[in-house]
Design a protein around this motif. Structure first.
Motif, PDB file in Angstrom:
ATOM      1  N   GLY A   1      -7.993   5.117   5.818  1.00 48.84           N
ATOM      2  CA  GLY A   1      -7.300   5.179   7.107  1.00 48.84           C
ATOM      3  C   GLY A   1      -5.798   5.338   6.933  1.00 48.84           C
ATOM      4  O   GLY A   1      -5.163   6.133   7.632  1.00 48.84           O
ATOM      5  N   VAL A   2      -5.244   4.622   5.996  1.00 51.31           N
ATOM      6  CA  VAL A   2      -3.794   4.707   5.769  1.00 51.31           C
ATOM      7  C   VAL A   2      -3.419   6.052   5.134  1.00 51.31           C
ATOM      8  O   VAL A   2      -2.491   6.720   5.578  1.00 51.31           O
ATOM      9  CB  VAL A   2      -3.300   3.522   4.909  1.00 51.31           C
TER      10      VAL A   2
ATOM     11  N   GLY B   1       2.221  -1.960   5.183  1.00 49.88           N
ATOM     12  CA  GLY B   1       1.214  -1.235   4.407  1.00 49.88           C
ATOM     13  C   GLY B   1       0.034  -0.758   5.226  1.00 49.88           C
ATOM     14  O   GLY B   1      -1.032  -0.471   4.697  1.00 49.88           O
ATOM     15  N   LYS B   2       0.239  -0.652   6.540  1.00 56.31           N
ATOM     16  CA  LYS B   2      -0.864  -0.258   7.420  1.00 56.31           C
ATOM     17  C   LYS B   2      -0.619   1.119   8.035  1.00 56.31           C
ATOM     18  O   LYS B   2       0.443   1.709   7.861  1.00 56.31           O
ATOM     19  CB  LYS B   2      -1.011  -1.287   8.544  1.00 56.31           C
ATOM     20  N   ARG B   3      -1.621   1.597   8.785  1.00 59.49           N
ATOM     21  CA  ARG B   3      -1.417   2.775   9.629  1.00 59.49           C
ATOM     22  C   ARG B   3      -0.315   2.436  10.629  1.00 59.49           C
ATOM     23  O   ARG B   3      -0.238   1.302  11.097  1.00 59.49           O
ATOM     24  CB  ARG B   3      -2.697   3.100  10.410  1.00 59.49           C
TER      25      ARG B   3
ATOM     26  N   HIS C   1       2.691   6.138  -2.797  1.00 58.51           N
ATOM     27  CA  HIS C   1       3.797   7.008  -3.217  1.00 58.51           C
ATOM     28  C   HIS C   1       3.849   7.124  -4.740  1.00 58.51           C
ATOM     29  O   HIS C   1       4.023   8.224  -5.276  1.00 58.51           O
ATOM     30  CB  HIS C   1       5.138   6.446  -2.723  1.00 58.51           C
TER      31      HIS C   1
ATOM     32  N   ALA D   1       6.340   7.993   5.179  1.00 59.51           N
ATOM     33  CA  ALA D   1       5.415   9.009   4.671  1.00 59.51           C
ATOM     34  C   ALA D   1       5.140  10.101   5.697  1.00 59.51           C
ATOM     35  O   ALA D   1       4.020  10.568   5.854  1.00 59.51           O
ATOM     36  CB  ALA D   1       4.118   8.337   4.203  1.00 59.51           C
ATOM     37  N   GLY D   2       6.193  10.500   6.406  1.00 63.76           N
ATOM     38  CA  GLY D   2       6.080  11.695   7.245  1.00 63.76           C
ATOM     39  C   GLY D   2       5.410  11.500   8.586  1.00 63.76           C
ATOM     40  O   GLY D   2       4.856  12.453   9.131  1.00 63.76           O
ATOM     41  N   ALA D   3       5.442  10.273   9.130  1.00 66.91           N
ATOM     42  CA  ALA D   3       4.893  10.062  10.471  1.00 66.91           C
ATOM     43  C   ALA D   3       6.055   9.808  11.427  1.00 66.91           C
ATOM     44  O   ALA D   3       6.749   8.802  11.313  1.00 66.91           O
ATOM     45  CB  ALA D   3       3.931   8.876  10.473  1.00 66.91           C
TER      46      ALA D   3
ATOM     47  N   PHE E   1      -3.538   8.729   7.724  1.00 68.38           N
ATOM     48  CA  PHE E   1      -2.638   8.588   8.888  1.00 68.38           C
ATOM     49  C   PHE E   1      -1.326   9.330   8.645  1.00 68.38           C
ATOM     50  O   PHE E   1      -0.744   9.913   9.556  1.00 68.38           O
ATOM     51  CB  PHE E   1      -2.343   7.113   9.149  1.00 68.38           C
ATOM     52  N   TYR E   2      -0.867   9.308   7.395  1.00 68.73           N
ATOM     53  CA  TYR E   2       0.468   9.826   7.073  1.00 68.73           C
ATOM     54  C   TYR E   2       0.404  11.273   6.574  1.00 68.73           C
ATOM     55  O   TYR E   2      -0.328  11.576   5.637  1.00 68.73           O
ATOM     56  CB  TYR E   2       1.129   8.929   6.019  1.00 68.73           C
ATOM     57  N   HIS E   3       1.223  12.127   7.196  1.00 73.50           N
ATOM     58  CA  HIS E   3       1.222  13.551   6.817  1.00 73.50           C
ATOM     59  C   HIS E   3       1.603  13.756   5.352  1.00 73.50           C
ATOM     60  O   HIS E   3       1.212  14.738   4.741  1.00 73.50           O
ATOM     61  CB  HIS E   3       2.222  14.324   7.685  1.00 73.50           C
ATOM     62  N   HIS E   4       2.385  12.834   4.809  1.00 73.84           N
ATOM     63  CA  HIS E   4       2.919  13.036   3.465  1.00 73.84           C
ATOM     64  C   HIS E   4       1.841  12.931   2.378  1.00 73.84           C
ATOM     65  O   HIS E   4       1.938  13.598   1.346  1.00 73.84           O
ATOM     66  CB  HIS E   4       4.023  12.002   3.203  1.00 73.84           C
ATOM     67  N   PHE E   5       0.838  12.094   2.615  1.00 72.57           N
ATOM     68  CA  PHE E   5      -0.154  11.868   1.554  1.00 72.57           C
ATOM     69  C   PHE E   5      -1.242  12.935   1.564  1.00 72.57           C
ATOM     70  O   PHE E   5      -1.713  13.365   2.607  1.00 72.57           O
ATOM     71  CB  PHE E   5      -0.772  10.472   1.702  1.00 72.57           C
TER      72      PHE E   5
ATOM     73  N   VAL F   1       6.954  21.104   8.143  1.00 73.38           N
ATOM     74  CA  VAL F   1       7.668  19.831   8.166  1.00 73.38           C
ATOM     75  C   VAL F   1       8.424  19.789   9.488  1.00 73.38           C
ATOM     76  O   VAL F   1       8.798  20.833  10.038  1.00 73.38           O
ATOM     77  CB  VAL F   1       8.586  19.676   6.922  1.00 73.38           C
TER      78      VAL F   1
ATOM     79  N   LEU G   1       0.793  -1.232   0.000  1.00 73.12           N
ATOM     80  CA  LEU G   1       0.000   0.000   0.000  1.00 73.12           C
ATOM     81  C   LEU G   1       0.829   1.287   0.000  1.00 73.12           C
ATOM     82  O   LEU G   1       0.570   2.185  -0.802  1.00 73.12           O
ATOM     83  CB  LEU G   1      -1.001  -0.007   1.168  1.00 73.12           C
ATOM     84  N   LEU G   2       1.830   1.375   0.867  1.00 72.32           N
ATOM     85  CA  LEU G   2       2.596   2.626   0.886  1.00 72.32           C
ATOM     86  C   LEU G   2       3.357   2.867  -0.419  1.00 72.32           C
ATOM     87  O   LEU G   2       3.298   3.974  -0.976  1.00 72.32           O
ATOM     88  CB  LEU G   2       3.526   2.714   2.104  1.00 72.32           C
ATOM     89  N   PRO G   3       4.062   1.853  -0.936  1.00 66.00           N
ATOM     90  CA  PRO G   3       4.736   2.084  -2.224  1.00 66.00           C
ATOM     91  C   PRO G   3       3.751   2.496  -3.331  1.00 66.00           C
ATOM     92  O   PRO G   3       4.074   3.355  -4.160  1.00 66.00           O
ATOM     93  CB  PRO G   3       5.376   0.728  -2.546  1.00 66.00           C
TER      94      PRO G   3
ATOM     95  N   SER H   1      10.527  10.129   4.136  1.00 57.38           N
ATOM     96  CA  SER H   1      10.243  10.752   2.843  1.00 57.38           C
ATOM     97  C   SER H   1      10.871  12.138   2.718  1.00 57.38           C
ATOM     98  O   SER H   1      10.969  12.685   1.628  1.00 57.38           O
ATOM     99  CB  SER H   1       8.724  10.847   2.617  1.00 57.38           C
TER     100      SER H   1
ATOM    101  N   ASP I   1       3.475  10.616  -6.490  1.00 57.27           N
ATOM    102  CA  ASP I   1       4.629  11.111  -7.259  1.00 57.27           C
ATOM    103  C   ASP I   1       4.191  11.476  -8.672  1.00 57.27           C
ATOM    104  O   ASP I   1       4.675  12.440  -9.271  1.00 57.27           O
ATOM    105  CB  ASP I   1       5.712  10.029  -7.381  1.00 57.27           C
TER     106      ASP I   1
ATOM    107  N   ARG J   1      12.329   1.314   1.218  1.00 60.94           N
ATOM    108  CA  ARG J   1      10.904   1.651   1.286  1.00 60.94           C
ATOM    109  C   ARG J   1      10.765   3.050   1.864  1.00 60.94           C
ATOM    110  O   ARG J   1      11.361   3.349   2.903  1.00 60.94           O
ATOM    111  CB  ARG J   1      10.153   0.657   2.182  1.00 60.94           C
ATOM    112  N   ARG J   2       9.966   3.874   1.211  1.00 67.53           N
ATOM    113  CA  ARG J   2       9.785   5.251   1.677  1.00 67.53           C
ATOM    114  C   ARG J   2       8.728   5.336   2.759  1.00 67.53           C
ATOM    115  O   ARG J   2       7.626   4.810   2.605  1.00 67.53           O
ATOM    116  CB  ARG J   2       9.376   6.145   0.519  1.00 67.53           C
TER     117      ARG J   2
END
Lengths: 153, 512
Positions: free
Chosen positions: A53-54, B282-284, A23, B265-267, A57-61, A113, A18-20, B224, A27, B262-263
C-alpha cells in the motif's frame, strides 16, 4: 536480497522507518522488488499488504527495473505555459515510448513529473539528478543522445 | 590580490549551465596562470540572467550575465576580474533595478553568501536571532513571533505565533518541529531557493521554534524532486552539529535539538500537513480528520509544530530585529514581506521579495517585463495548481491575503504563473481536475471521484458536446467538491476550474 537485508537492518529502528528504507533500497538497485515486501514487513511489524500500500501510494517508488537514466518531463502549469505539451509529444515520438516505459536499449525510462521548482526557466526536465531549463526540441535531443552514449555522469 | 568570483550553485542556474561556466572559468584562469577564489553562491533570483558571474570589487560586486563557456575567454581578455568593460557587464549587481527595488528580509543572504559556509552565514547576521532567543523564555519568543504578524507562508496563512502557542501550552514530554518542504505547487521555488541557497537560516528558524515550544527533534520533509536541496541541507546540518548549533546542548544552553531531513516520495497531497505527518510516520499519505490539531496530536501522536520553509526561515530576522521591524512592512493583516515567484510565460522570471501590497500588474510588468514572447498576458494563476486564474481586469489587485479573498482567489505560496493569449482556459480547467485525480489521496469521495468525473465532463465540453448542460454539471460538481472535501486538494480544485469558467467563458461556450 542480501543488499536489501542490509538496508532493513540499518533502518528498522528508525522512527517512521518505511519511507527512508524504501528510498535506500530504490537508490541502491533502482526499484523496490515485490519479493522484498515480506522481509520489510517482518522487520517493521507490517503486513505485506501495508508495505504494498505504501509503495504504490507514492509516485516516486517503482516495483520494476528501470533504464540507466530516468528522464522526467514537467507537466505542470508553468511548463505548459511555455510549451511543454509539444515537448512531451516530441520526446515520446523520438523515444518511441509513452510515460512509465523504458526504451528497448534500456537507456531511458520516461516519467512525468509535477513541478521541478524551476518554473522561471520553463519548460524543465530532469535526467536522473540533473536539471535542465528552457528545454526545446534541440536541447532535449542533445540530452537524449548524450544519455544514450553514456556521456553523462 | 586574489579576486573572488561568484558563480551560483542554485538548481535553476545549474539548469542553464552554471556548472559548465564555473569549470570554464576555473580552466581559463589556470591556463592564464591567474589565481582566483571561486565561490559557488546561491542565486540572486534573476533567472533570465543565469548563469550570472559576479566579481568582487572595492565598490561592490559586479555582474556579468548570462555567461556561457564560450564567453569566458573574452571575459578574461576584457579583464572582467577588475570589472572591465564587456557587452555582458551589467554593472553593480545590487543596482540592477529588479534587485534594488526589492525588500529582502527572509532572502537577505540568498545569492550573497556561500550557502554551505557556516562562517559566511555568521558573518552576514546569521545565528543572531537564535542568540537572542536563547536569552528569552518560550512564551516571550512566541509573543515576538505573534506580534510580528507572521502568517503561514505555505498558503494557509494561519498566524505562526498562535500555532506555536498551542504547542507551547500542550502537555507532552516529546514535541516535534516539522518543516513542510514539500513545495509541490507549480510556479513556486522560494522554498527550494532557501534550502539550496541559505540552508542555515532554515536550520536556525527551526532551532528557535524548538526553544520556543520545548521540542527536541525536528524533521524537514523534503520533496524528492529536489536532490540538490537534499545535499545542501545535509551538508549544512552536519556543519551545524559540528559547531554546536544542533545536538544535545545547543550553543551551551543545555537545550537539545536534533534535526534530520526526510525525503518525500512524489505525492503532492503530502504538502497537506496531516498527510505529511502520516507520511513521516511511514504510512500512505492519507489526510487525517481534524480535530485533533497537529499542534495537540501531531507526529506520532505528540504536539507538533508544522510550518512551511519560508515561515521558519523568516523567524531568525524577526528575533534578531524585533517584531515591530517586521510588522512595519506590509498592509492590513498581511504583515511583513512575501517572497513572490514570477514564473511561466514571463520575460524576467525570478524571485521578488516585497512587502505585501504591491499589485499583480507591478509584478508582471515592472518586474516581469511582460510575457516571454511579447504576446499579451491573458491570464495568471496565483497560488499554485489550486489557485484561481485571474484575468487582466484583476491585475490591479494588491498582493494581500484578504484582498485576494475578496475576489475569490488565493495568494497561496506566492507563485505567479503567466499565460499568453494562446492559452485555452477550458484545457486548463480540465488539467486542474486531472491533476487532482492523479494526486488525490483517495480518502474522501468528492476529491477521489469528483476529480475523475470532472475531467470527463470537461472533455465533453472541449469536444463541444452538450456544452451548456455540461457547464452546469461542472458547476454542480465543483460545489460538492468545495463543500464536501476533507482537505484543500479536493476543496480548492474548483478555484482554477470555476475562475477559468467565470473569467474566460468564451473558451468554454464557443466549442465546436
Amino acid at each position: 536480497m542480501q543488499l536489501i537485508e542490509q538496508h532493513i537492518a540499518a533502518h528498522k529502528n528508525v522512527p517512521g522507518a518505511l519511507l527512508p528504507l524504501l528510498h535506500a533500497i530504490q537508490d541502491d538497485i533502482g526499484y523496490v522488488p515485490q519479493d522484498a515486501y515480506k522481509s520489510i514487513g517482518k522487520a517493521l511489524n507490517l503486513s505485506v499488504a501495508e508495505v504494498h500500500g505504501v509503495v504504490t501510494f507514492y509516485h516516486h517508488f517503482r516495483t520494476e527495473p528501470v533504464g540507466r537514466y530516468i528522464l522526467q518531463i514537467c507537466r505542470a502549469e508553468s511548463c505548459q505555459s511555455m510549451g511543454s505539451e509539444k515537448l512531451e509529444a516530441h520526446v515520446k515520438a523520438e523515444l518511441g515510448i509513452d510515460y512509465h516505459q523504458t526504451t528497448a536499449d534500456g537507456a531511458l525510462t520516461l516519467e512525468p513529473v509535477y513541478c521541478l521548482g524551476n518554473c522561471a526557466c520553463s519548460p524543465a526536465v530532469m535526467l536522473n539528478d540533473e536539471i535542465y531549463g528552457r528545454v526545446d526540441a534541440n536541447k532535449i535531443n542533445q540530452i537524449i543522445s548524450e544519455a544514450r552514449a553514456g556521456e553523462l555522469a | 590580490m586574489t579576486v573572488t568570483v561568484y558563480i551560483p550553485r542554485d538548481s535553476s542556474a545549474l539548469s542553464l549551465g552554471a556548472e559548465r561556466t564555473a569549470k570554464a572559468i576555473a580552466v581559463e584562469a589556470k591556463k592564464r596562470d591567474i589565481e582566483i577564489n571561486l565561490v559557488r553562491n546561491g542565486s540572486r533570483g534573476m533567472f533570465w540572467l543565469e548563469p550570472m558571474v559576479e566579481v568582487a570589487t572595492d565598490g561592490g560586486r559586479v555582474a556579468y550575465a548570462p555567461v556561457q563557456p564560450e564567453d569566458v575567454a573574452g571575459l578574461f581578455d576584457a579583464d572582467f576580474l577588475h570589472a572591465g568593460a564587456h557587452p555582458l557587464n551589467l554593472g553593480l549587481t545590487e543596482e540592477i533595478p529588479y534587485f534594488k527595488n526589492q525588500q529582502r528580509l527572509t532572502f537577505e543572504r540568498v545569492g550573497v553568501t556561500d550557502p554551505v559556509s557556516l562562517d559566511d552565514y555568521i558573518a552576514h547576521n546569521g545565528y543572531q536571532g537564535l542568540q537572542k532567543a536563547l536569552k528569552l523564555g518560550g512564551a516571550e519568543i512566541v509573543k515576538i513571533v505573534t506580534d510580528s504578524g507572521l502568517r503561514g507562508r505555505g498558503g494557509a496563512a494561519f498566524p505562526t505565533g498562535i500555532k506555536w502557542n498551542t504547542v507551547l501550552g500542550a502537555k507532552g514530554t516529546q514535541k516535534y518541529i516539522v518543516c513542510n518542504a514539500d513545495e509541490g505547487d507549480s510556479g513556486t521555488f522560494s522554498d527550494r531557493m532557501i534550502m539550496e541557497d541559505d540552508p542555515f537560516v532554515l536550520i536556525e528558524g527551526m532551532t528557535i521554534a524548538s526553544i520556543a515550544v520545548g521540542a527536541t527533534q525536528g524533521y524537514i520533509y523534503l520533496r524528492s524532486e529536489y536532490p540538490h536541496a537534499l545535499k545542501t541541507l545535509n551538508t549544512a546540518i552536519a556543519s551545524a552539529y559540528n559547531a554546536g548549533y544542533l545536538g544535545d546542548d545547543v550553543c551551551g544552553s543545555s537545550k537539545a535539538f536534533h534535526l534530520e531531513v526526510r525525503r518525500a516520495a512524489g505525492a503532492y497531497v503530502c504538502g497537506e500537513e496531516t498527510s505529511l505527518l502520516e507520511s513521516l510516520e511511514g504510512k500512505r499519505g492519507l489526510v487525517r480528520f481534524k480535530p485533533p490539531l497537529p499542534a495537540i496530536e501531531g507526529l506520532f501522536g505528540k504536539p507538533t509544530v508544522v510550518n512551511n520553509v519560508i515561515s521558519l526561515a523568516t523567524v531568525p530576522i524577526i528575533l534578531n530585529k524585533g517584531s515591530q521591524y517586521y510588522a512595519d512592512y506590509g498592509m492590513g493583516s498581511s504583515r511583513g514581506t512575501l517572497p513572490i515567484q514570477l514564473a511561466g510565460n514571463i520575460k524576467h522570471g525570478g524571485l521578488v521579495e516585497l512587502a505585501f501590497g504591491a499589485t499583480l500588474r507591478e509584478l508582471l510588468y515592472d518586474f516581469g517585463g511582460g510575457s516571454a514572447n511579447g504576446k499579451p498576458i491573458r491570464a495568471v494563476q496565483v497560488g499554485g495548481p489550486l489557485g484561481a486564474f485571474l484575468p487582466e481586469s484583476q491585475f490591479d489587485t494588491p498582493l494581500d491575503y484578504e484582498e485576494f479573498n475578496k475576489i475569490w482567489a488565493v495568494l497561496g505560496h506566492g507563485g505567479i504563473v503567466a499565460f499568453d493569449d494562446t492559452v485555452d482556459m477550458a484545457k486548463m480547467a480540465r488539467y486542474a481536475f486531472e491533476f487532482c485525480a492523479i494526486e488525490s489521496c483517495g480518502k474522501c469521495t468528492p476529491c477521489r471521484i469528483g476529480s475523475t468525473r470532472g475531467a470527463e465532463v470537461m472533455d465533453n465540453i472541449i469536444n463541444g458536446k452538450d456544452v451548456q448542460k455540461n457547464i452546469k454539471l461542472v458547476r454542480d460538481l465543483s460545489d460538492t467538491m468545495l463543500h464536501g472535501s476533507l482537505c484543500a486538494l479536493g476543496g480548492m480544485t474548483p478555484y482554477p476550474v470555476l475562475s477559468a469558467m467565470n473569467h474566460f467563458a468564451a473558451d468554454f461556450e464557443n466549442r465546436s
